[in-house]
Design a protein around this motif. Structure first.
Motif, PDB file in Angstrom:
ATOM      1  N   GLY A 142     -14.302   0.580  -1.274  1.00  0.00           N
ATOM      2  CA  GLY A 142     -13.207   0.620  -2.232  1.00  0.00           C
ATOM      3  C   GLY A 142     -12.184   1.675  -1.847  1.00  0.00           C
ATOM      4  O   GLY A 142     -12.498   2.644  -1.145  1.00  0.00           O
ATOM      5  N   TRP A 143     -10.946   1.492  -2.320  1.00  0.00           N
ATOM      6  CA  TRP A 143      -9.874   2.411  -1.940  1.00  0.00           C
ATOM      7  C   TRP A 143      -9.863   3.672  -2.788  1.00  0.00           C
ATOM      8  O   TRP A 143      -9.261   4.680  -2.414  1.00  0.00           O
ATOM      9  CB  TRP A 143      -8.528   1.694  -2.021  1.00  0.00           C
ATOM     10  CG  TRP A 143      -8.362   0.669  -0.932  1.00  0.00           C
ATOM     11  CD1 TRP A 143      -8.385  -0.679  -1.068  1.00  0.00           C
ATOM     12  CD2 TRP A 143      -8.189   0.937   0.457  1.00  0.00           C
ATOM     13  NE1 TRP A 143      -8.231  -1.280   0.160  1.00  0.00           N
ATOM     14  CE2 TRP A 143      -8.104  -0.306   1.117  1.00  0.00           C
ATOM     15  CE3 TRP A 143      -8.100   2.103   1.222  1.00  0.00           C
ATOM     16  CZ2 TRP A 143      -7.939  -0.426   2.493  1.00  0.00           C
ATOM     17  CZ3 TRP A 143      -7.932   1.991   2.594  1.00  0.00           C
ATOM     18  CH2 TRP A 143      -7.849   0.746   3.212  1.00  0.00           C
ATOM     19  N   ASN A 144     -10.502   3.646  -3.944  1.00  0.00           N
ATOM     20  CA  ASN A 144     -10.701   4.858  -4.766  1.00  0.00           C
ATOM     21  C   ASN A 144      -9.414   5.654  -4.975  1.00  0.00           C
ATOM     22  O   ASN A 144      -9.381   6.872  -4.798  1.00  0.00           O
ATOM     23  CB  ASN A 144     -11.757   5.767  -4.130  1.00  0.00           C
ATOM     24  CG  ASN A 144     -13.115   5.090  -4.075  1.00  0.00           C
ATOM     25  OD1 ASN A 144     -13.380   4.155  -4.827  1.00  0.00           O
ATOM     26  ND2 ASN A 144     -13.973   5.547  -3.185  1.00  0.00           N
ATOM     27  N   GLY A 145      -8.349   4.949  -5.325  1.00  0.00           N
ATOM     28  CA  GLY A 145      -7.105   5.636  -5.648  1.00  0.00           C
ATOM     29  C   GLY A 145      -6.213   5.947  -4.464  1.00  0.00           C
ATOM     30  O   GLY A 145      -5.161   6.564  -4.640  1.00  0.00           O
ATOM     31  N   THR A 146      -6.590   5.546  -3.268  1.00  0.00           N
ATOM     32  CA  THR A 146      -5.737   5.781  -2.094  1.00  0.00           C
ATOM     33  C   THR A 146      -4.433   5.013  -2.261  1.00  0.00           C
ATOM     34  O   THR A 146      -4.423   3.839  -2.671  1.00  0.00           O
ATOM     35  CB  THR A 146      -6.449   5.334  -0.803  1.00  0.00           C
ATOM     36  OG1 THR A 146      -7.674   6.065  -0.685  1.00  0.00           O
ATOM     37  CG2 THR A 146      -5.583   5.585   0.413  1.00  0.00           C
ATOM     38  N   ALA A 147      -3.321   5.673  -1.949  1.00  0.00           N
ATOM     39  CA  ALA A 147      -2.011   5.069  -2.182  1.00  0.00           C
ATOM     40  C   ALA A 147      -1.046   5.467  -1.070  1.00  0.00           C
ATOM     41  O   ALA A 147      -1.306   6.389  -0.285  1.00  0.00           O
ATOM     42  CB  ALA A 147      -1.465   5.501  -3.543  1.00  0.00           C
ATOM     43  N   LEU A 148       0.079   4.757  -1.032  1.00  0.00           N
ATOM     44  CA  LEU A 148       1.114   5.032  -0.031  1.00  0.00           C
ATOM     45  C   LEU A 148       2.446   5.185  -0.743  1.00  0.00           C
ATOM     46  O   LEU A 148       2.840   4.323  -1.554  1.00  0.00           O
ATOM     47  CB  LEU A 148       1.204   3.900   0.986  1.00  0.00           C
ATOM     48  CG  LEU A 148       2.252   4.076   2.093  1.00  0.00           C
ATOM     49  CD1 LEU A 148       1.853   5.221   3.025  1.00  0.00           C
ATOM     50  CD2 LEU A 148       2.435   2.783   2.890  1.00  0.00           C
ATOM     51  N   ALA A 149       3.129   6.274  -0.456  1.00  0.00           N
ATOM     52  CA  ALA A 149       4.476   6.484  -0.998  1.00  0.00           C
ATOM     53  C   ALA A 149       5.472   5.800  -0.068  1.00  0.00           C
ATOM     54  O   ALA A 149       5.674   6.230   1.077  1.00  0.00           O
ATOM     55  CB  ALA A 149       4.774   7.965  -1.111  1.00  0.00           C
ATOM     56  N   LEU A 150       6.101   4.738  -0.544  1.00  0.00           N
ATOM     57  CA  LEU A 150       7.063   4.002   0.265  1.00  0.00           C
ATOM     58  C   LEU A 150       8.378   4.753   0.355  1.00  0.00           C
ATOM     59  O   LEU A 150       8.740   5.516  -0.560  1.00  0.00           O
ATOM     60  CB  LEU A 150       7.308   2.620  -0.352  1.00  0.00           C
ATOM     61  CG  LEU A 150       6.098   1.685  -0.428  1.00  0.00           C
ATOM     62  CD1 LEU A 150       6.485   0.392  -1.142  1.00  0.00           C
ATOM     63  CD2 LEU A 150       5.564   1.390   0.977  1.00  0.00           C
ATOM     64  N   PRO A 151       9.125   4.583   1.426  1.00  0.00           N
ATOM     65  CA  PRO A 151      10.470   5.168   1.478  1.00  0.00           C
ATOM     66  C   PRO A 151      11.299   4.684   0.284  1.00  0.00           C
ATOM     67  O   PRO A 151      11.057   3.606  -0.270  1.00  0.00           O
ATOM     68  CB  PRO A 151      11.031   4.641   2.805  1.00  0.00           C
ATOM     69  CG  PRO A 151       9.817   4.371   3.646  1.00  0.00           C
ATOM     70  CD  PRO A 151       8.764   3.900   2.675  1.00  0.00           C
TER      71      PRO A 151
END
Length: 873
Positions: free
Chosen positions: A830-839
């Protein structure tokens, strides 16, 4: 770095013309264009030897291969490409020619006339062999047994073809020296009582000798021999009795071993047992293949004659790019590439340069980049979990009994090939080295054996394919001096009997610190020796022995490097954008040891080391009574290959394992096949297919791996299609691939299936084959946003946040494109809250149509596709 090519490449599609032909390829052009590539990438198209399956065995540079359709079909293909806006990237083979086909008129002429041939300097022949029995003769190791035995067994014959007389051995033919026809024709004249034939015999005998190499004698010999052959042909056609006398005399000689031997001894070549080629040979080859003789393309005349057709195709607009095969085999790659660029300015030029990790293409080369093996190994490493390295090292040692490092195994393999298949090249270098030390009194007392051992150890210890000193110009880069110093240090470390002073002296010679004609020649020939040493010793030997994780055993790879970090991947992409933005990005080629998806399925094993160890234990126990004498390393490679290519036909797997075992050279080899070992290996493969319970266990184990590997395949494909460089698609690889090493990777492609996918709607294509759909959509995006992917397009690594951030590879191309790919997903819980801030801005996924902005969680970003290709809206 060269300026951008006139026609900017977006992507290439590699096709192997042999087996298809130009007309069939022309029919596929609409498919390639609709898929979205800019260049059709063709394997060599010049006339190859009869039955060639790949085109790298050219016999005639003056014409396009008739088996592909010749000039007329080629023009039809070019016209089809131009109608659909496709350019052509063409493979060029400057290093060698096939010499086992009489269609190679250059080599035929050399065999006839030796030094006096018009083409004597086209090939790299050592006419002054130290072996007296070979001096002024070319050794041809083509016989199935020793020469004397074959002669006594009547395996040779003589045949007349018009006015030309040939030696026939099986399906091979060899010319007779025109001067040597004097005795046979004189005997025939006496038999026929015909003075005309006697005059012809005298005229053949009066031709200039092969030692007469001045231009006038060469041209006179050539003109006169052709005229005399015409006269002999006319006589024989006009007089049946005379023809019968000539043919009867030739038959009588062929039936008399003593007379035949006497005639053969007067030739400019010596027919020999094929094994002699690994010990004595007086011409340079492509690697260790005696049927492929090296060309001296550094000679301006040779360059012109081998490239006339290729450069004409460029000049008339048929070809927009050139892929240069094996530049490291050339005497001076820099000079060669400069000539290519001078003759074809604006052409896209890529080189099949095999770079070692941390090595770069030389900045003074007139080339836009490489064919992409360094990218292949780099991106593949992203899907190998480095945390499993110690577990895989221990398992391989347990199964194989091998506890040495890859570097140790590779050094041993390099030494082996230098002692065996490359021994003739070492011998020639040894003679040069001996002449060199004779000129320097401080080293004159060293023996020929000392010289051989020193040069052999230095070549074995070389850390890269080769250096690029230009001895005649006195130019050597600091990097080359560093590499030579490293090779000397490594050789002294690993060879206790190596003389430090002699090693240092030859190091000085290689660094151009010692002058002289022989010294300069030694430098250039040493550089041409280290590249086949690396290719045959590492890629074609050590990579079949050290199979700790077989997916790392690739062309240009380093199996001791267990994975690539995201930071390393970004750094390499930035460097490529800076230095070689038009390099190809490959993941499968005609030379890879296994196709991209087979590699990725084996990679996934690194995420489940405990489960893999247990599976290996179960399967080996099941096969315990079936393995015979098969060694543990081969069995372990077999099990990995099953994981990578299942389901696979038994015949394909058995053929692959036989080739792999012969390449490893530990229990069988191409030169000394071990029938008992190979029988046991085939039986071991067969036992797997006959055991239903074992197959069921294999399929249960593979099922979750396959799902993860397909996600990785989409991720790798996305990275290839969006990283700096030019993505290259090998034929058929737009779908899941299961090909192994050649010839398995030249199997027919189901083109109808692929064309049908293009006709599906977007949602239908996604369901039918997500990899195909990804390629089509990404190439559409590259066409729509060329500024983002071009040489001036920016590359910005993007870092995810959260506990699984190291499982994300993300970057922006320019200001309008973002690519996001996962890695190591099998062990992901699971990603467990992993996220990416997009430009900043609004973004739309080119694959799903979903809109995103700001900080996006991975579950949302990947959705059902498992990857994300975002375009600014």
């Amino acid at each position: 770095m060269l300026p951008p090519p006139t026609i900017l490449p977006r992507a290439t599609y590699r096709v192997q013309p042999h087996g298809l032909g130009f007309k069939a390829i022309a029919a596929l052009v609409p498919y390639f264009a609709d898929l979205g590539v800019s260049h059709l990438y063709l394997a060599p198209i010049l006339q190859a030897r009869k039955g060639s399956t790949h085109g790298y065995d050219v016999v005639d540079h003056s014409r396009i291969d008739e088996s592909l359709g010749g000039e007329s079909a080629w023009r039809e293909l070019v016209a089809a490409c131009k109608r659909r806006g496709l350019a052509i990237l063409l493979d060029v083979v400057p290093n060698h020619m096939a010499i086992d086909d009489p269609a190679n008129r250059w080599w035929w002429d050399v065999l006839e006339d030796a030094h006096a041939s018009r083409y004597a300097h086209h090939f790299d022949v050592d006419w002054e062999s130290p072996e007296d029995r070979l001096r002024h003769q070319i050794l041809l190791p083509v016989l199935g047994d020793h020469y004397g035995r074959e002669l006594e067994a009547g395996k040779f014959s003589l045949e007349r073809c018009g006015g030309d007389v040939r030696v026939r051995y099986g399906d091979r033919a060899f010319p007779l020296s025109p001067r040597s026809l004097r005795e046979p024709l004189a005997a025939a004249a006496r038999l026929a009582h015909d003075p005309r034939l006697g005059h012809l015999a005298d005229a053949f005998g009066a031709l200039p000798g092969s030692h007469e190499t001045d231009l006038e004698s060469v041209e006179r010999r050539h003109a006169d021999k052709e005229r005399l052959r015409g006269d002999l042909d006319l006589l024989c056609r006009s007089d049946e009795a005379l023809a019968a006398a000539v043919d009867g005399t030739l038959a009588a000689i062929a039936n008399d071993p003593d007379r035949f031997d006497e005639l053969l001894q007067r030739q400019n070549y010596r027919l020999a047992f094929w094994r002699a080629g690994s010990r004595e040979l007086d011409y340079r080859r492509f690697f260790d293949i005696s049927e492929l003789a090296a060309l001296r393309v550094e000679d301006g005349r040779v360059f012109d004659e081998t490239h006339e057709v290729i450069l004409e195709l460029v000049a008339r607009g048929d070809v927009a790019g050139l892929r240069i095969d094996h530049p490291d085999g050339l005497c001076d790659p820099q000079e060669y590439l400069a000539r290519i660029h001078d003759h074809a300015p604006g052409t896209w030029i890529v080189v099949e340069k095999i770079l070692q990790p941390d090595e770069r293409v030389r900045p003074d080369w007139d080339a836009h980049g490489t064919t992409g093996y360094e990218f292949l190994n780099l991106v593949n490493g992203l899907f190998v979990d480095p945390r499993a390295e110690s577990a895989f090292t221990a398992l391989f040692a347990e199964v194989s009994g091998e506890r040495r490092s890859f570097d140790e195994i590779a050094l041993e393999a390099r030494r082996e090939v230098l002692r065996t298949s490359l021994a003739p090249d070492v011998q020639r270098l040894t003679e040069l080295g001996t002449r060199v030390i004779e000129r320097h009194r401080g080293f004159r007392d060293y023996t020929r054996a000392d010289v051989r051992n020193t040069l052999r150890e230095l070549a074995a210890a070389f850390p890269v394919y080769r250096t690029y000193a230009r001895a005649d110009e006195g130019v050597i880069a600091d990097e080359d001096k560093r590499l030579i110093g490293a090779a000397i240090a490594r050789a002294l470390e690993h060879a206790a009997d190596l003389d430090r002073d002699l090693s240092g002296f030859f190091g000085s010679v290689l660094c151009l610190e010692v002058g002289g004609e022989s010294e300069r020649e030694l430098v250039m020939r040493f550089q041409q020796l280290t590249s086949p040493t690396a290719a045959k010793g590492v890629e074609d030997t050590a990579c079949y022995r050290y199979v700790r994780l077989a997916s790392l055993c690739e062309v240009g790879g380093d199996p001791s490097r267990f994975g690539t970090t995201v930071e390393e991947f970004h750094a390499a992409n930035l460097e490529r954008l800076r230095a070689t933005p038009f390099s190809l990005l490959a993941t499968s080629t005609h030379d890879t040891k296994r196709s991209e998806d087979v590699r990725l399925r084996i990679d996934v094993l690194s995420e489940v080391p405990d489960e893999w160890r247990a599976a290996v234990g179960r399967w080996r126990e099941r096969l315990r009574n079936r393995r015979g004498v098969v060694n543990g390393a081969a069995e372990y490679l077999l099990l990995q290959t099953i994981v990578g290519a299942w389901p696979i036909e038994e015949e394909r797997l058995a053929a692959y394992m036989e080739k792999a075992a012969r390449e490893a050279k530990t229990h069988t080899s191409w030169t000394s096949p071990n029938a008992d070992y190979e029988r046991d290996l085939r039986d071991l493969v067969a036992a797997i297919f006959r055991d239903g319970d074992l197959r069921a266990d294999i399929e249960r184990f593979i099922a979750p791996l396959q799902r993860a590997a397909q996600t990785h395949s989409l991720a790798q494909t996305l990275l290839k299609l969006t990283s700096p460089g030019v993505p290259d698609l090998y034929q058929g690889s737009e779908l899941w691939t299961d090909e192994l090493v050649d010839p398995d990777n030249r199997r027919p492609v189901d083109w109808d299936q692929r064309r049908a996918l293009l006709r599906l709607s977007d949602s239908e294509a996604a369901d039918a084959h997500p990899k195909f759909r990804l390629i089509a959509r990404a190439l559409e995006l590259r066409a729509r946003r060329p500024e983002a992917f071009g040489p001036n397009g920016e590359y910005e690594p993007l870092a995810a946040s959260g506990p699984r951030a190291d499982r994300i590879v993300a970057f922006a191309r320019g200001t309008d494109v973002v690519a996001v790919a996962p890695r190591l997903v099998l062990s992901l819980d699971g990603w467990n809250g992993t996220a990416l801030a997009l430009p900043r801005g609004s973004w739309r996924d080119a694959l799903t149509g979903t809109s995103h902005d700001g900080v996006v969680r991975m579950e949302q970003l990947f959705g059902t596709s498992g990857i994300a290709l975002l375009e600014r809206t």
